[in-house]
Motif scaffolding. Structure first.
Motif, PDB file in Angstrom:
ATOM      1  N   UNK A  73      21.758  23.826 -38.255  1.00  0.00           N
ATOM      2  CA  UNK A  73      22.021  22.212 -38.658  1.00  0.00           C
ATOM      3  C   UNK A  73      21.639  21.383 -37.417  1.00  0.00           C
ATOM      4  N   UNK A  74      20.797  20.671 -38.258  1.00  0.00           N
ATOM      5  CA  UNK A  74      20.291  19.611 -37.049  1.00  0.00           C
ATOM      6  C   UNK A  74      20.903  18.464 -37.601  1.00  0.00           C
ATOM      7  N   UNK A  75      21.095  17.144 -36.865  1.00  0.00           N
ATOM      8  CA  UNK A  75      21.802  16.230 -36.925  1.00  0.00           C
ATOM      9  C   UNK A  75      20.573  14.993 -36.597  1.00  0.00           C
ATOM     10  N   UNK A  76      20.364  14.231 -36.629  1.00  0.00           N
ATOM     11  CA  UNK A  76      19.697  12.896 -35.689  1.00  0.00           C
ATOM     12  C   UNK A  76      20.769  11.344 -36.154  1.00  0.00           C
ATOM     13  N   UNK A  77      20.484  10.630 -35.569  1.00  0.00           N
ATOM     14  CA  UNK A  77      20.577   9.167 -35.712  1.00  0.00           C
ATOM     15  C   UNK A  77      20.089   8.297 -37.472  1.00  0.00           C
ATOM     16  N   UNK A  78      20.315   7.570 -37.804  1.00  0.00           N
ATOM     17  CA  UNK A  78      19.756   7.258 -38.401  1.00  0.00           C
ATOM     18  C   UNK A  78      18.571   5.994 -38.733  1.00  0.00           C
ATOM     19  N   UNK A  79      18.031   5.923 -36.814  1.00  0.00           N
ATOM     20  CA  UNK A  79      16.556   4.780 -36.621  1.00  0.00           C
ATOM     21  C   UNK A  79      16.238   6.686 -35.253  1.00  0.00           C
ATOM     22  N   UNK A  82      11.952   9.421 -32.616  1.00  0.00           N
ATOM     23  CA  UNK A  82      10.354  10.594 -33.179  1.00  0.00           C
ATOM     24  C   UNK A  82      10.170  10.053 -34.301  1.00  0.00           C
ATOM     25  N   UNK A  83       9.401   9.531 -35.324  1.00  0.00           N
ATOM     26  CA  UNK A  83       9.633   9.849 -36.982  1.00  0.00           C
ATOM     27  C   UNK A  83       7.903  10.049 -37.794  1.00  0.00           C
ATOM     28  N   UNK A  84       8.540  11.354 -37.993  1.00  0.00           N
ATOM     29  CA  UNK A  84       7.025  11.791 -38.728  1.00  0.00           C
ATOM     30  C   UNK A  84       6.636  11.368 -40.179  1.00  0.00           C
ATOM     31  N   UNK A  85       5.923  11.110 -40.350  1.00  0.00           N
ATOM     32  CA  UNK A  85       5.821  10.364 -41.732  1.00  0.00           C
ATOM     33  C   UNK A  85       6.166  10.523 -42.579  1.00  0.00           C
ATOM     34  N   UNK A  86       7.305  12.130 -42.901  1.00  0.00           N
ATOM     35  CA  UNK A  86       8.668  11.777 -44.089  1.00  0.00           C
ATOM     36  C   UNK A  86       9.959  11.409 -43.268  1.00  0.00           C
ATOM     37  N   UNK A  87      10.159  11.106 -42.140  1.00  0.00           N
ATOM     38  CA  UNK A  87      10.762  10.324 -41.763  1.00  0.00           C
ATOM     39  C   UNK A  87      10.594   8.757 -42.022  1.00  0.00           C
ATOM     40  N   UNK A  88       9.543   8.553 -41.804  1.00  0.00           N
ATOM     41  CA  UNK A  88       9.191   6.900 -41.885  1.00  0.00           C
ATOM     42  C   UNK A  88       9.051   6.266 -44.145  1.00  0.00           C
ATOM     43  N   UNK A  89       8.872   7.378 -44.433  1.00  0.00           N
ATOM     44  CA  UNK A  89       9.209   7.308 -45.669  1.00  0.00           C
ATOM     45  C   UNK A  89      10.682   6.925 -46.517  1.00  0.00           C
ATOM     46  N   UNK A  90      10.965   8.512 -46.038  1.00  0.00           N
ATOM     47  CA  UNK A  90      12.988   7.767 -45.649  1.00  0.00           C
ATOM     48  C   UNK A  90      13.424   7.265 -45.525  1.00  0.00           C
TER      49      UNK A  90
END
Length: 192
Positions: A73-79, A82-90
């Motif tokens: 299970x991966x966890x990341x800060x809300x910002x 690194x932001x691939x396109x899907x994270x940018x859209x999210x």
């Protein structure tokens, strides 16, 4: 946290090769259409470098039994840095979405996912165990609302998250030609 020989902990670099194998075995490009539909899928392949970025950031949790990795299970800060396109859209969808009348930024958010469990280990409590370990791992004064995305074609994953965790579907969003759901999972109230 553990159940008998099954333990939940933060990943270490020695886990990365097994995690790369686990994650990529669930990548949609490595599954038949029937397998993806019946058991869910990951929309992107993963490298050990990406796994390390999770772990060097907020964290990567693993389920391990007798030195064998049985879940991730991966966890990341809300910002995320690194932001691939899907994270940018999210992230764009997050800025336009509220949860219980509040902007998401006011809800002590973080990002979770992907979660990956090999088919032979499903049904053993690893899914719920990783999420319980997540809440134990994260500081409640800083992290209260987990946010994730699920591909709208991944009905299996959405159903499992709704039934097992009670996640809330917040909004749809697009990334290129792919449609996703933005979902939220609030920290469970502790039992007295």
């Amino acid at each position: 946290m553990s159940f008998n020989e099954l333990h939940f902990r933060r990943a270490c670099p020695a886990d990365y090769p097994a995690l790369e194998t686990l994650l990529n075995a669930l990548y949609i490009g490595n599954l038949s259409a029937d397998e993806a539909r019946a058991h869910g899928f990951l929309a992107t392949p993963f490298t050990q470098a990406q796994i390390a970025m999770f772990n060097e950031g907020l964290g990567a949790l693993v389920a391990v039994e007798h030195e064998t990795v049985l879940g991730f299970l991966g966890l990341m800060e809300s910002d995320p840095p690194f932001a691939p396109p899907v994270l940018q859209a999210m992230t764009a969808a997050m800025r336009q979405t509220t949860f219980e009348g509040q902007p998401l930024s006011a809800c002590k958010p973080f990002l979770f996912g992907p979660i990956a469990i090999p088919r032979h280990a499903q049904g053993r409590g690893i899914f719920r165990g990783l999420y319980r370990a997540m809440w134990d791992f994260l500081d409640p004064s800083r992290y209260e609302l987990g946010l994730a995305f699920i591909n709208q074609d991944n009905h299996h994953s959405l159903t499992v998250h709704q039934q097992a965790l009670g996640v809330t579907v917040l909004a749809p969003f697009m990334c290129g030609d792919e449609a996703y759901w933005l979902i939220a999972y609030r920290r469970p109230v502790a039992n007295p």
